[in-house]
Design a protein around this motif. Sequence first.
Motif, PDB file in Angstrom:
ATOM      1  N   GLY A   7     -23.168  57.562 -45.304  1.00 30.29           N
ATOM      2  CA  GLY A   7     -21.726  57.606 -45.061  1.00 30.29           C
ATOM      3  C   GLY A   7     -21.054  58.690 -45.896  1.00 30.29           C
ATOM      4  N   ARG A   8     -21.442  58.744 -47.169  1.00 28.94           N
ATOM      5  CA  ARG A   8     -20.867  59.763 -48.056  1.00 28.94           C
ATOM      6  C   ARG A   8     -21.136  61.150 -47.507  1.00 28.94           C
ATOM      7  N   TYR A   9     -22.357  61.362 -46.965  1.00 27.09           N
ATOM      8  CA  TYR A   9     -22.710  62.687 -46.451  1.00 27.09           C
ATOM      9  C   TYR A   9     -21.925  63.023 -45.191  1.00 27.09           C
ATOM     10  N   ILE A  10     -21.608  61.996 -44.389  1.00 29.42           N
ATOM     11  CA  ILE A  10     -20.784  62.254 -43.205  1.00 29.42           C
ATOM     12  C   ILE A  10     -19.433  62.820 -43.625  1.00 29.42           C
ATOM     13  N   TYR A  11     -18.821  62.176 -44.631  1.00 28.01           N
ATOM     14  CA  TYR A  11     -17.530  62.681 -45.101  1.00 28.01           C
ATOM     15  C   TYR A  11     -17.684  64.082 -45.695  1.00 28.01           C
ATOM     16  N   ALA A  12     -18.785  64.307 -46.445  1.00 26.96           N
ATOM     17  CA  ALA A  12     -18.978  65.610 -47.087  1.00 26.96           C
ATOM     18  C   ALA A  12     -19.144  66.710 -46.046  1.00 26.96           C
ATOM     19  N   VAL A  13     -19.971  66.447 -45.028  1.00 23.44           N
ATOM     20  CA  VAL A  13     -20.192  67.455 -43.990  1.00 23.44           C
ATOM     21  C   VAL A  13     -18.890  67.715 -43.229  1.00 23.44           C
ATOM     22  N   GLY A  14     -18.133  66.652 -42.989  1.00 21.55           N
ATOM     23  CA  GLY A  14     -16.855  66.820 -42.310  1.00 21.55           C
ATOM     24  C   GLY A  14     -15.847  67.585 -43.147  1.00 21.55           C
ATOM     25  N   GLY A  15     -15.915  67.428 -44.460  1.00 18.40           N
ATOM     26  CA  GLY A  15     -14.952  68.084 -45.345  1.00 18.40           C
ATOM     27  C   GLY A  15     -15.289  69.548 -45.565  1.00 18.40           C
ATOM     28  N   ASN A  16     -16.540  69.839 -45.832  1.00 18.94           N
ATOM     29  CA  ASN A  16     -16.950  71.218 -46.110  1.00 18.94           C
ATOM     30  C   ASN A  16     -18.459  71.341 -45.903  1.00 18.94           C
ATOM     31  N   PRO A  17     -18.858  71.749 -44.689  1.00 19.74           N
ATOM     32  CA  PRO A  17     -20.298  71.793 -44.377  1.00 19.74           C
ATOM     33  C   PRO A  17     -21.079  72.701 -45.330  1.00 19.74           C
ATOM     34  N   GLU A  18     -20.458  73.812 -45.732  1.00 19.51           N
ATOM     35  CA  GLU A  18     -21.153  74.748 -46.610  1.00 19.51           C
ATOM     36  C   GLU A  18     -21.399  74.110 -47.986  1.00 19.51           C
ATOM     37  N   ALA A  19     -20.401  73.421 -48.502  1.00 15.62           N
ATOM     38  CA  ALA A  19     -20.575  72.741 -49.790  1.00 15.62           C
ATOM     39  C   ALA A  19     -21.648  71.666 -49.669  1.00 15.62           C
ATOM     40  N   ALA A  20     -21.651  70.964 -48.544  1.00 18.70           N
ATOM     41  CA  ALA A  20     -22.655  69.927 -48.326  1.00 18.70           C
ATOM     42  C   ALA A  20     -24.045  70.542 -48.294  1.00 18.70           C
ATOM     43  N   ARG A  21     -24.184  71.664 -47.603  1.00 16.62           N
ATOM     44  CA  ARG A  21     -25.480  72.334 -47.509  1.00 16.62           C
ATOM     45  C   ARG A  21     -25.961  72.754 -48.894  1.00 16.62           C
ATOM     46  N   ARG A  22     -25.047  73.314 -49.682  1.00 18.30           N
ATOM     47  CA  ARG A  22     -25.450  73.773 -51.011  1.00 18.30           C
ATOM     48  C   ARG A  22     -25.790  72.607 -51.924  1.00 18.30           C
ATOM     49  N   ALA A  23     -25.231  71.441 -51.640  1.00 13.88           N
ATOM     50  CA  ALA A  23     -25.557  70.263 -52.455  1.00 13.88           C
ATOM     51  C   ALA A  23     -26.898  69.661 -52.031  1.00 13.88           C
ATOM     52  N   GLY A  24     -27.551  70.280 -51.062  1.00 13.11           N
ATOM     53  CA  GLY A  24     -28.871  69.817 -50.661  1.00 13.11           C
ATOM     54  C   GLY A  24     -28.850  68.812 -49.526  1.00 13.11           C
ATOM     55  N   ILE A  25     -27.678  68.624 -48.892  1.00 13.50           N
ATOM     56  CA  ILE A  25     -27.586  67.677 -47.780  1.00 13.50           C
ATOM     57  C   ILE A  25     -28.119  68.345 -46.516  1.00 13.50           C
ATOM     58  N   LYS A  26     -28.924  67.601 -45.753  1.00  7.30           N
ATOM     59  CA  LYS A  26     -29.445  68.140 -44.495  1.00  7.30           C
ATOM     60  C   LYS A  26     -28.372  67.984 -43.434  1.00  7.30           C
ATOM     61  N   VAL A  27     -27.540  69.010 -43.325  1.00  8.81           N
ATOM     62  CA  VAL A  27     -26.338  68.929 -42.499  1.00  8.81           C
ATOM     63  C   VAL A  27     -26.685  68.662 -41.033  1.00  8.81           C
ATOM     64  N   ALA A  28     -27.698  69.366 -40.515  1.00  8.45           N
ATOM     65  CA  ALA A  28     -28.044  69.203 -39.098  1.00  8.45           C
ATOM     66  C   ALA A  28     -28.466  67.766 -38.807  1.00  8.45           C
TER      67      ALA A  28
END
Lengths: 249, 412
Positions: B277-298
């Motif tokens: 859930g946290r990652y959903i909000y993160a990707v929605g807020g700033n996909p690039e920041a999420a990617r750099r934090a190591g989240i698998k955005v796709a």
Amino acid sequence: MGTPLIELTNVIKNFGPVDVLKGVNFTVEEGKVTALVGDNGAGKSTLIKGLSGVQPFDGGKVMFRGEEVNVRSPRQASAMGIEVVYQDLALCENLDIVQNMFLGREEKFGGTLDEAAMEFAAQKALQSLSVRTVKSVRQKVSSLSGGQRQTVAIARSVLRNAKMVILDEPTAALGVAQTEQVLNLVRRLADNGIAVLIISHNLADVFEVADNVSVLYLGQMVAHLKVKNTNRDEVVAYITGSKSMTGVA
Amino acid sequence: MSAPTPISTGHEGTVRDQFRSYIQRVRGGDMGSLPAILALVVLAALFASLSPYFLTTGNIANLFVQASELTVLACALVFVLLLAEIDLSAGVTAGSGMAVFQVLFGVLGWNWIVALLLALAAGAVIGAVIGFFVSRIGVPSFVVTLGLFLGLQGFMLLLLGDGGIYRLEQPELKAIMNSNMPVWAGWAMLAIAVFGSFGLGLSDRMRRTKVGLPTRPFIMLIFKVAAIAILGGLVVLLLSVNRGQALLAIEGVPIVIPIVLIILVVGTFVLDRTVFGRYIYAVGGNPEAARRAGIKVAQIRLYAFIICSTLAVVSGLLHASRIGSIESTAGRTIVLEGVAAAVVGGVSLFGGRGRLAYAAVGALVISIIDNGLGLIGLPAGANFLITGGVLVAAATIDALSRRRSGVSIMRT
């Protein structure tokens, strides 16, 4: 002085026919703020991208605490304790400070997010840096000023037990008071024993916060100076190439 | 080195301080579903004064049942809206899932539970297809789902035949929207909700205390639980009164209500308390920041579309249950109402902001307009005009509150 945290020897990077780093020697020490200066195109960004594993170097030797390492990816750099705070900060504005500081490394408690532990750790990390400018750790990042965001981004690297923090133009977009706050924070980071590498165009900042300054000129390291033994004019002369020093260690 | 006073966590202070900081957040543009709740109160008062039938227990039960279908669809859409994506095919996905059910159950004669599970799986597959095109290939979700919106209509026609309408015979499935729980079950449901929220609040407080963090005044938890008990109690009480004719008693909470509540609670739990859930909000807020934090955005995007399409099939089931049939033309228009419900409730179209509860409030607003205008006998045209106006108003509030919280300025 002991062994430096990072020691680069004869590091090379080229993009096709263009040699961007032509045999760079460079050291960063723990507990010290090292400034990396140089004109546009001197190779500063390439150097930090190599250190952080984003674009690995093509040749040369990288020593980390006296041992040779080969940094191939950002993940590996991060595991070694090298954290980069980029100019655009990479924060999620819809999340709060705690959520941003732990993004990608959330603490869990029985399969769910351990908000309490994360909140406590974030609070402590900010306190260890004597941050007083943020009101609440549960503030959304969208409500923070530029300086406060920079603070959050820097504190995030502390939380990850960074041994070295690379700051890319941390004061570029900030006003006077906020610049002062961020520079104080940079100083405290080094006082906490972290090796800080700061890239800046602003020599006033460099002279205020750095212990050492290294100058890149067209892909070569032309000077390593102690800030207390040099002055602005000398650094500018190195940056513009009107002065050069041979045999830099 | 450490500062003398710790940085606040937002849990300190008296009830008054807490209230003040809430007001501050609202004025800062973080309004949540407050406008929608106000709209709900105003509309209810308006229709109650215009129609004597509006506040009858029969109509209230009706309203909740009508809203449930839309609530589930809006909740489904929240998962993709949070990523600043959209699923225009959610309505026809719902219809397609039920078409698959009809073929397996009605034509091939499979067990209805198996057929239903496979219908949900069909939804998941549709979601995976959308997610694949959006997250791996990079086709805008608007286009992919518009294509599927057309394609799945064809799929339904092929499965069910032109103009195919089939009666939904399975009594368990028809009961969902058309039958009620015994009165005691309604009260038991309320008790679970009250004790559950109290227990969760208590355990959160204990965890904070154990770590050494301040907690909000205890009375606030009491307030919150009391509000659930009183509002929920009122609804259960109204629904427990016999609303049928003298001979045939109609009483109790409709079966669909606990189903919708479970979806809301589980979905909210996933979004608020899990890493996913946290990652959903993160990707929605700033996909690039999420990617750099190591989240698998796709991967997050893919899962969100799978959840959306699967839940959409659930709303399709509710629809089929209510009208008692499965049609080859189902779900063509409801998706826009679903998006409208989410946005009216306060889910941002720009991604990263919104909760399932907002979607539920929005669905109630849209349903109350539909229900109320029907009762006072305005033509259908007026219904569309007013619903459309409410949607534009809600989207305007969303855009303005974004500007106020400074997000739109920062994101270029």
